[in-house]
Design a protein around this motif. Structure first.
Motif, PDB file in Angstrom:
ATOM      1  N   MET A   1     -14.271   4.845 -11.229  1.00 23.48           N
ATOM      2  CA  MET A   1     -13.740   4.216 -10.054  1.00 23.48           C
ATOM      3  C   MET A   1     -12.342   3.734 -10.359  1.00 23.48           C
ATOM      4  N   SER A   2     -11.442   4.014  -9.459  1.00 25.16           N
ATOM      5  CA  SER A   2     -10.098   3.470  -9.589  1.00 25.16           C
ATOM      6  C   SER A   2      -9.664   2.910  -8.241  1.00 25.16           C
ATOM      7  N   VAL A   3      -8.774   1.917  -8.299  1.00 25.47           N
ATOM      8  CA  VAL A   3      -8.291   1.245  -7.090  1.00 25.47           C
ATOM      9  C   VAL A   3      -6.770   1.196  -7.140  1.00 25.47           C
ATOM     10  N   SER A   4      -6.154   1.560  -6.016  1.00 28.79           N
ATOM     11  CA  SER A   4      -4.708   1.441  -5.870  1.00 28.79           C
ATOM     12  C   SER A   4      -4.393   0.924  -4.472  1.00 28.79           C
ATOM     13  N   THR A   5      -3.138   0.516  -4.263  1.00 31.30           N
ATOM     14  CA  THR A   5      -2.722   0.041  -2.953  1.00 31.30           C
ATOM     15  C   THR A   5      -1.261   0.391  -2.719  1.00 31.30           C
ATOM     16  N   HIS A   6      -0.859   0.314  -1.472  1.00 31.16           N
ATOM     17  CA  HIS A   6       0.510   0.590  -1.047  1.00 31.16           C
ATOM     18  C   HIS A   6       0.795  -0.367   0.100  1.00 31.16           C
ATOM     19  N   VAL A   7       1.870  -1.132   0.017  1.00 34.37           N
ATOM     20  CA  VAL A   7       2.202  -2.107   1.057  1.00 34.37           C
ATOM     21  C   VAL A   7       3.503  -1.672   1.720  1.00 34.37           C
ATOM     22  N   LEU A   8       3.467  -1.574   3.052  1.00 33.35           N
ATOM     23  CA  LEU A   8       4.635  -1.197   3.827  1.00 33.35           C
ATOM     24  C   LEU A   8       5.039  -2.344   4.747  1.00 33.35           C
ATOM     25  N   ASP A   9       6.326  -2.620   4.801  1.00 35.86           N
ATOM     26  CA  ASP A   9       6.899  -3.649   5.665  1.00 35.86           C
ATOM     27  C   ASP A   9       7.226  -2.993   7.000  1.00 35.86           C
ATOM     28  N   ALA A  10       6.436  -3.288   8.043  1.00 32.92           N
ATOM     29  CA  ALA A  10       6.596  -2.641   9.344  1.00 32.92           C
ATOM     30  C   ALA A  10       7.867  -3.077  10.058  1.00 32.92           C
ATOM     31  N   VAL A  11       8.354  -4.272   9.791  1.00 32.71           N
ATOM     32  CA  VAL A  11       9.568  -4.759  10.439  1.00 32.71           C
ATOM     33  C   VAL A  11      10.802  -4.098   9.832  1.00 32.71           C
ATOM     34  N   ALA A  12      10.859  -4.064   8.523  1.00 32.32           N
ATOM     35  CA  ALA A  12      12.014  -3.490   7.834  1.00 32.32           C
ATOM     36  C   ALA A  12      11.954  -1.963   7.772  1.00 32.32           C
ATOM     37  N   GLY A  13      10.754  -1.390   7.964  1.00 34.77           N
ATOM     38  CA  GLY A  13      10.609   0.054   7.899  1.00 34.77           C
ATOM     39  C   GLY A  13      10.772   0.608   6.499  1.00 34.77           C
ATOM     40  N   PRO A  15       9.093   0.249   2.069  1.00 36.07           N
ATOM     41  CA  PRO A  15       8.044  -0.287   1.192  1.00 36.07           C
ATOM     42  C   PRO A  15       8.280  -1.770   0.909  1.00 36.07           C
ATOM     43  N   ALA A  16       7.200  -2.502   0.746  1.00 29.45           N
ATOM     44  CA  ALA A  16       7.270  -3.943   0.454  1.00 29.45           C
ATOM     45  C   ALA A  16       7.196  -4.133  -1.063  1.00 29.45           C
ATOM     46  N   ALA A  17       8.344  -4.278  -1.697  1.00 25.17           N
ATOM     47  CA  ALA A  17       8.406  -4.449  -3.151  1.00 25.17           C
ATOM     48  C   ALA A  17       8.193  -5.908  -3.521  1.00 25.17           C
ATOM     49  N   GLY A  18       7.485  -6.134  -4.616  1.00 25.52           N
ATOM     50  CA  GLY A  18       7.301  -7.484  -5.137  1.00 25.52           C
ATOM     51  C   GLY A  18       6.178  -8.292  -4.519  1.00 25.52           C
ATOM     52  N   VAL A  19       5.276  -7.655  -3.777  1.00 30.04           N
ATOM     53  CA  VAL A  19       4.136  -8.366  -3.197  1.00 30.04           C
ATOM     54  C   VAL A  19       3.067  -8.535  -4.280  1.00 30.04           C
ATOM     55  N   ARG A  20       2.642  -9.753  -4.507  1.00 30.62           N
ATOM     56  CA  ARG A  20       1.592 -10.037  -5.496  1.00 30.62           C
ATOM     57  C   ARG A  20       0.242  -9.632  -4.909  1.00 30.62           C
ATOM     58  N   VAL A  21      -0.533  -8.861  -5.688  1.00 29.71           N
ATOM     59  CA  VAL A  21      -1.837  -8.359  -5.260  1.00 29.71           C
ATOM     60  C   VAL A  21      -2.861  -8.720  -6.328  1.00 29.71           C
TER      61      VAL A  21
END
Length: 106
Positions: A1-13, A15-21
């Motif tokens: 099992m592996s887990v990954s994520t991707h966060v996108l900033d919808a306002v700025a259009g 990727p959301a860099a530096g988000v703590r997960v």
């Protein structure tokens, strides 16, 4: 099992860099932290967990740390169930100050 994520900033259009997960697993005593990382410049965390057992997991995203104190959702928690220990689980998050959405990615 592996887990990954991707966060996108919808306002700025972008990727959301530096988000703590934080990835947590639930057991009979409550939630236990498995891993904590921050998104890279492409808004991704590719290596949150590998080799974990099936069960109920939660990703907690520090939205306030990324968007600031004015955001309506200071934290987003996405709880999901893993049944196939051999599968990869990708959980993207699309966020803005007043809304978010998520889905099971590939």
């Amino acid at each position: 099992m592996s887990v990954s994520t991707h966060v996108l900033d919808a306002v700025a259009g972008r990727p959301a860099a530096g988000v703590r997960v934080v990835l947590e697993r639930r057991d009979e005593t409550g939630w236990n932290e498995i891993a904590a990382r921050s998104t890279d410049t492409d808004g991704r965390v590719a290596d949150l967990a590998s080799g974990a057992d099936p069960g109920v997991y939660r990703l907690r995203f520090d939205v306030e740390g990324y968007l600031g104190a004015e955001t309506f959702y200071p934290e987003v928690a996405v709880t999901f169930r893993i049944t196939d220990a051999a599968a990869h689980h990708h959980v993207p998050l699309l966020l803005s100050p007043y809304a978010y959405s998520t889905y099971r990615g590939s």
